[in-house]
Design an enzyme around this catalytic site. Structure first.
Site, PDB file in Angstrom:
ATOM      1  N   HIS A 233      47.056  28.304   5.888  1.00 60.57           N
ATOM      2  CA  HIS A 233      46.898  29.411   6.828  1.00 60.57           C
ATOM      3  C   HIS A 233      45.832  29.049   7.851  1.00 60.57           C
ATOM      4  CE1 HIS A 233      48.910  32.853   4.515  1.00 60.57           C
ATOM      5  NE2 HIS A 233      49.324  32.982   5.764  1.00 60.57           N
TER       6      HIS A 233
ATOM      7  N   GLU B  54      46.088  26.870   0.870  1.00 61.46           N
ATOM      8  CA  GLU B  54      46.519  27.831  -0.158  1.00 61.46           C
ATOM      9  C   GLU B  54      46.760  27.154  -1.499  1.00 61.46           C
ATOM     10  OE1 GLU B  54      46.306  30.886   0.253  1.00 61.46           O
ATOM     11  OE2 GLU B  54      46.277  31.137   2.436  1.00 61.46           O
TER      12      GLU B  54
ATOM     13  N   CYS C  61      54.619  34.154   4.626  1.00 61.66           N
ATOM     14  CA  CYS C  61      54.011  32.842   4.380  1.00 61.66           C
ATOM     15  C   CYS C  61      54.025  32.507   2.896  1.00 61.66           C
ATOM     16  CB  CYS C  61      52.587  32.795   4.934  1.00 61.66           C
ATOM     17  SG  CYS C  61      52.570  32.737   6.732  1.00 61.66           S
TER      18      CYS C  61
HETATM   19  N1  PCA Z   1      51.812  34.564   9.069  1.00 62.62           N
HETATM   20  C1  PCA Z   1      52.447  35.546   8.222  1.00 62.62           C
HETATM   21  C2  PCA Z   1      53.921  35.292   8.356  1.00 62.62           C
HETATM   22  C3  PCA Z   1      54.081  34.370   9.496  1.00 62.62           C
HETATM   23  C4  PCA Z   1      52.728  33.899   9.823  1.00 62.62           C
HETATM   24  O1  PCA Z   1      52.445  33.031  10.646  1.00 62.62           O
HETATM   25  C5  PCA Z   1      51.914  35.542   6.806  1.00 62.62           C
HETATM   26  O2  PCA Z   1      50.731  35.237   6.610  1.00 62.62           O
HETATM   27  O3  PCA Z   1      52.644  35.846   5.891  1.00 62.62           O
END
Ligand code: PCA
Length: 221
Positions: free
Chosen positions: A170, A83, A146
């Protein structure tokens, strides 16, 4: 033996009806291992907006780690997503695990609009791809927990003046999860994601060694 510090690695608990969250498994798998002589200390974060800042504060309530890598699941993404940016906004498509569904609110009313990742984005993606792991730089971490985690961690670093590599990754579903899905979504094997996490930590640490005075890439101020 001199203490060479530690890398803080976090995952998230399951949410949205899933029974597991690969990010928590990855953090757990790497907990206690050493990368470039630096110990990994892992933690699992709550998918709960009320508890998340408290937990982040608690984890960072000590000497600065050497690097911070926060992991989360992005359902349906096809590759590892490094990200680029966290924005000061919350807009949940589903409630968090405490049942709260926040719409159109800032994370910190007086905080900057965004923080840029402090991870070496391009090198991270290149090294993952070189090892056969699909990866890309993502320009949005969403507006759920996240993104909030990435924002709060980077905000804390900016406030403390801790010039360390830190950022959010992610990951897709793991293969084991999608086997139970009615219409299976994109996934990667857990072993591949474990390798990816190690490479990401290693790349973050390598960057600190070559550029100890890296500029603070923080806010919009
Ligand atoms: N993914 C979510 C919140 C927790 C996770 O593992 C997100 O992408 O915000």
């Amino acid at each position: 033996m001199p203490d060479s510090g530690y890398v803080l690695l976090t995952g998230f608990e399951p949410f949205g009806g899933d029974l597991l969250n690969p990010s928590a498994l990855l953090a757990e798998r790497l907990h206690g291992s050493e990368i470039k002589g630096v110990r990994i200390a892992s933690a699992c974060l709550p998918v709960d907006l009320a508890r998340l800042p408290v937990e982040i504060e608690r984890l960072l309530d000590g000497p600065s780690p050497r690097a911070i890598v926060n992991l989360g699941l992005a359902a349906g993404r096809t590759a590892v997503a490094v990200e680029r940016v966290a924005v000061n906004a919350l807009d949940f498509n589903i409630p968090d695990n405490a049942g709260q569904q926040i719409r159109d609110r800032p994370i910190l009313p007086d905080g900057p609009a965004a923080y840029l990742s402090r991870l070496p984005l391009r090198q991270s993606v290149e090294r993952l791809r070189a090892r056969g792991i699909p990866a890309y730089i993502s320009d949005t971490a969403g507006l759920y927990l996240c993104n909030a985690c990435m924002y709060l961690v980077l905000h804390t670093l900016a406030q403390r003046g801790w010039d360390i590599p830190a950022g959010f990754i992610h990951v897709p579903f793991i293969l084991e999860q999608t086997a139970q899905q009615e219409a299976p979504r994109a996934s990667l094997p857990l072993d591949m994601l474990t390798l990816a996490t190690g490479i990401l930590v290693e790349t973050a640490l390598a960057e600190t060694q070559t550029q100890p005075l890296r500029q603070v890439l923080s806010s919009t101020e």
